[in-house]
Design a protein around this motif. Structure first.
Motif, PDB file in Angstrom:
ATOM      1  N   TYR A  98       0.559  -1.575   0.171  1.00 22.36           N
ATOM      2  CA  TYR A  98       0.569  -0.286   0.343  1.00 22.36           C
ATOM      3  C   TYR A  98       0.690   1.096  -0.615  1.00 22.36           C
ATOM      4  CZ  TYR A  98      -3.483  -3.504   1.399  1.00 22.36           C
ATOM      5  OH  TYR A  98      -4.067  -4.458   0.918  1.00 22.36           O
ATOM      6  N   GLN A  99       2.132   1.497  -1.027  1.00 24.19           N
ATOM      7  CA  GLN A  99       3.503   2.427  -0.576  1.00 24.19           C
ATOM      8  C   GLN A  99       2.390   3.276  -1.185  1.00 24.19           C
ATOM      9  OE1 GLN A  99       6.553   1.906   0.627  1.00 24.19           O
ATOM     10  NE2 GLN A  99       6.585   3.697   0.229  1.00 24.19           N
ATOM     11  N   GLU A 100       1.657   3.295  -2.537  1.00 25.39           N
ATOM     12  CA  GLU A 100       1.757   4.147  -3.045  1.00 25.39           C
ATOM     13  C   GLU A 100       0.238   5.225  -2.731  1.00 25.39           C
ATOM     14  OE1 GLU A 100       0.449   4.757  -7.826  1.00 25.39           O
ATOM     15  OE2 GLU A 100       1.971   3.414  -7.780  1.00 25.39           O
ATOM     16  N   GLU A 101      -0.546   4.553  -1.855  1.00 24.16           N
ATOM     17  CA  GLU A 101      -1.656   4.969  -1.113  1.00 24.16           C
ATOM     18  C   GLU A 101      -1.218   5.819   0.159  1.00 24.16           C
ATOM     19  OE1 GLU A 101      -1.827   1.902  -2.287  1.00 24.16           O
ATOM     20  OE2 GLU A 101      -3.609   1.142  -3.502  1.00 24.16           O
ATOM     21  N   THR A 102      -0.257   5.081   0.714  1.00 25.34           N
ATOM     22  CA  THR A 102       0.526   6.109   1.846  1.00 25.34           C
ATOM     23  C   THR A 102       1.261   6.765   1.512  1.00 25.34           C
ATOM     24  OG1 THR A 102       0.263   4.065   2.890  1.00 25.34           O
ATOM     25  CG2 THR A 102       1.493   5.170   3.694  1.00 25.34           C
ATOM     26  N   GLU A 103       1.913   6.994   0.858  1.00 27.17           N
ATOM     27  CA  GLU A 103       2.843   8.139   0.357  1.00 27.17           C
ATOM     28  C   GLU A 103       1.492   9.195   0.070  1.00 27.17           C
ATOM     29  OE1 GLU A 103       6.437   6.305  -2.182  1.00 27.17           O
ATOM     30  OE2 GLU A 103       4.958   6.623  -3.078  1.00 27.17           O
ATOM     31  N   ARG A 104       0.566   8.639  -0.667  1.00 26.63           N
ATOM     32  CA  ARG A 104      -0.078   9.786  -1.464  1.00 26.63           C
ATOM     33  C   ARG A 104      -1.278  10.573  -0.044  1.00 26.63           C
ATOM     34  NH1 ARG A 104      -2.609   7.279  -4.481  1.00 26.63           N
ATOM     35  NH2 ARG A 104      -1.932   7.755  -6.205  1.00 26.63           N
ATOM     36  N   HIS A 105      -1.768  10.368   0.864  1.00 26.99           N
ATOM     37  CA  HIS A 105      -1.998  10.596   2.569  1.00 26.99           C
ATOM     38  C   HIS A 105      -1.472  11.040   2.421  1.00 26.99           C
ATOM     39  CE1 HIS A 105      -4.948  10.312   4.955  1.00 26.99           C
ATOM     40  NE2 HIS A 105      -4.348  10.029   6.344  1.00 26.99           N
ATOM     41  N   THR A 117       5.940  12.189  -2.350  1.00 28.62           N
ATOM     42  CA  THR A 117       6.331  12.755  -3.519  1.00 28.62           C
ATOM     43  C   THR A 117       5.540  10.339  -3.718  1.00 28.62           C
ATOM     44  OG1 THR A 117       8.697  13.055  -3.862  1.00 28.62           O
ATOM     45  CG2 THR A 117       7.833  11.583  -4.983  1.00 28.62           C
ATOM     46  N   VAL A 118       4.200  10.243  -4.646  1.00 27.08           N
ATOM     47  CA  VAL A 118       4.155   9.211  -4.546  1.00 27.08           C
ATOM     48  C   VAL A 118       4.495   8.535  -6.407  1.00 27.08           C
ATOM     49  CG1 VAL A 118       1.467   8.693  -5.805  1.00 27.08           C
ATOM     50  CG2 VAL A 118       1.904  10.260  -4.055  1.00 27.08           C
ATOM     51  N   ASP A 119       5.106   7.668  -6.441  1.00 22.46           N
ATOM     52  CA  ASP A 119       6.089   6.780  -6.664  1.00 22.46           C
ATOM     53  C   ASP A 119       6.340   5.610  -6.867  1.00 22.46           C
ATOM     54  OD1 ASP A 119       7.779   6.898  -5.173  1.00 22.46           O
ATOM     55  OD2 ASP A 119       9.513   7.483  -5.174  1.00 22.46           O
ATOM     56  N   GLY A 120       5.360   5.018  -5.529  1.00 22.34           N
ATOM     57  CA  GLY A 120       5.684   3.548  -5.003  1.00 22.34           C
ATOM     58  C   GLY A 120       7.027   2.746  -4.575  1.00 22.34           C
ATOM     59  N   VAL A 121       7.504   3.602  -4.392  1.00 15.15           N
ATOM     60  CA  VAL A 121       9.290   2.843  -4.352  1.00 15.15           C
ATOM     61  C   VAL A 121       9.244   3.662  -2.947  1.00 15.15           C
ATOM     62  CG1 VAL A 121      11.391   3.005  -4.725  1.00 15.15           C
ATOM     63  CG2 VAL A 121       9.389   2.769  -6.719  1.00 15.15           C
ATOM     64  N   GLN A 122       9.587   3.112  -1.507  1.00 14.49           N
ATOM     65  CA  GLN A 122      10.076   2.905  -0.115  1.00 14.49           C
ATOM     66  C   GLN A 122      11.408   3.681  -0.625  1.00 14.49           C
ATOM     67  OE1 GLN A 122       8.898   3.904   2.384  1.00 14.49           O
ATOM     68  NE2 GLN A 122       9.328   2.502   3.795  1.00 14.49           N
ATOM     69  N   SER A 123      11.655   4.769   0.428  1.00 17.93           N
ATOM     70  CA  SER A 123      12.161   5.807   0.199  1.00 17.93           C
ATOM     71  C   SER A 123      12.802   5.949   1.729  1.00 17.93           C
ATOM     72  CB  SER A 123      12.873   7.205  -0.398  1.00 17.93           C
ATOM     73  OG  SER A 123      11.825   7.256   0.196  1.00 17.93           O
TER      74      SER A 123
END
Length: 244
Positions: free
Chosen positions: A59-66, A70-76
């Motif tokens: 749920y990377q992208e959903e969490t980043e967006r919330h 930066t919404v890229d779907g990749v953990q940093s």
């Protein structure tokens, strides 16, 4: 979802009951404060944080967006620190910055809180109805279509022990109930369908598996509901709980 049931019930304003119980807040919608997210006697800070995970969660992208990342779907490293802080805030254990299902449930809950016009999905009635959305794993209360108890996280039945959908009614209330079937406490139990009840749980509210069919709530949320609901209030349940 089943059809709307129309019942001849005299509406009662919950505002007076809520104010009398000292539960009214300026926003006009009632719920448990964030300080109780980790459960009674345990704060998020006391739980601490596990070592930060650099793995990308489902749920990377959903969490980043919330979280405004930066919404890229990749953990940093930046993502992990922000997600970890979010997990600590909500008592998600372990708080390691991994965007898994428990984190997503907290994201869904926060988004339901912020949704203009209320969380949506509960049939309008002329009286009080407890709305239980199993898709989002949240519960709230409406009176004559207006939200009077804001959405709070809930845990419904696990596979094999489903929370029964449709219209129900609170028919019994036990403040300090002990389940002999499952040998466990059910504080502030409000029964709505045979042995299924709204009640407090001492487990982390986000975790799996689900309940044995009851609707589990954080302690303070269940206590608040106990103070504002009464026998005969309606309960409407829909959706399906999903797990890992």
């Amino acid at each position: 979802m089943t059809g709307r049931r129309v019942r001849a019930r005299t509406a009662r304003p919950l505002w007076g009951l809520i104010a009398a119980a000292g539960l009214l807040i300026p926003a006009g919608i009632v719920g448990a404060p964030a300080a109780h997210a980790a459960g009674p006697g345990v704060t998020a800070g006391e739980r601490g944080a596990a070592p930060c995970s650099l793995s990308t969660g489902p749920y990377q992208e959903e969490t980043e967006r919330h979280l405004g990342l930066t919404v890229d779907g990749v953990q940093s490293a930046t993502d992990c620190a922000a997600i970890q802080a979010f997990q600590v805030k909500h008592g998600i254990n372990p708080a390691q910055g991994y965007a898994g299902l428990y984190t997503y449930r907290a994201v869904v809950w926060e988004e339901a809180l912020a949704r203009p016009g209320g969380p949506g999905g509960c049939p309008a009635t002329s009286g009080v109805v407890v709305c239980i959305d199993m898709d989002r794993q949240i519960l709230w209360v409406e009176e004559a279509g207006a939200v009077v108890f804001r959405p709070v996280p809930a845990r419904t039945g696990m596979p094999g022990y489903p929370t029964r959908t449709g219209w129900h009614e609170i028919f019994d209330r036990e403040k300090e109930f002990w389940s002999t079937l499952y040998d466990g406490p059910m504080p502030f139990a409000q029964f709505f369908d045979r042995g299924q009840a709204l009640h407090a749980s001492y487990r982390d509210i986000w975790e799996d598996p689900g309940s044995h069919g009851c609707v589990n709530l954080r302690y303070e949320d269940a206590k608040t509901l106990w103070n504002i609901l009464r026998l005969g209030d309606e309960v409407y349940v829909w959706g399906r709980r999903t797990g890992d």
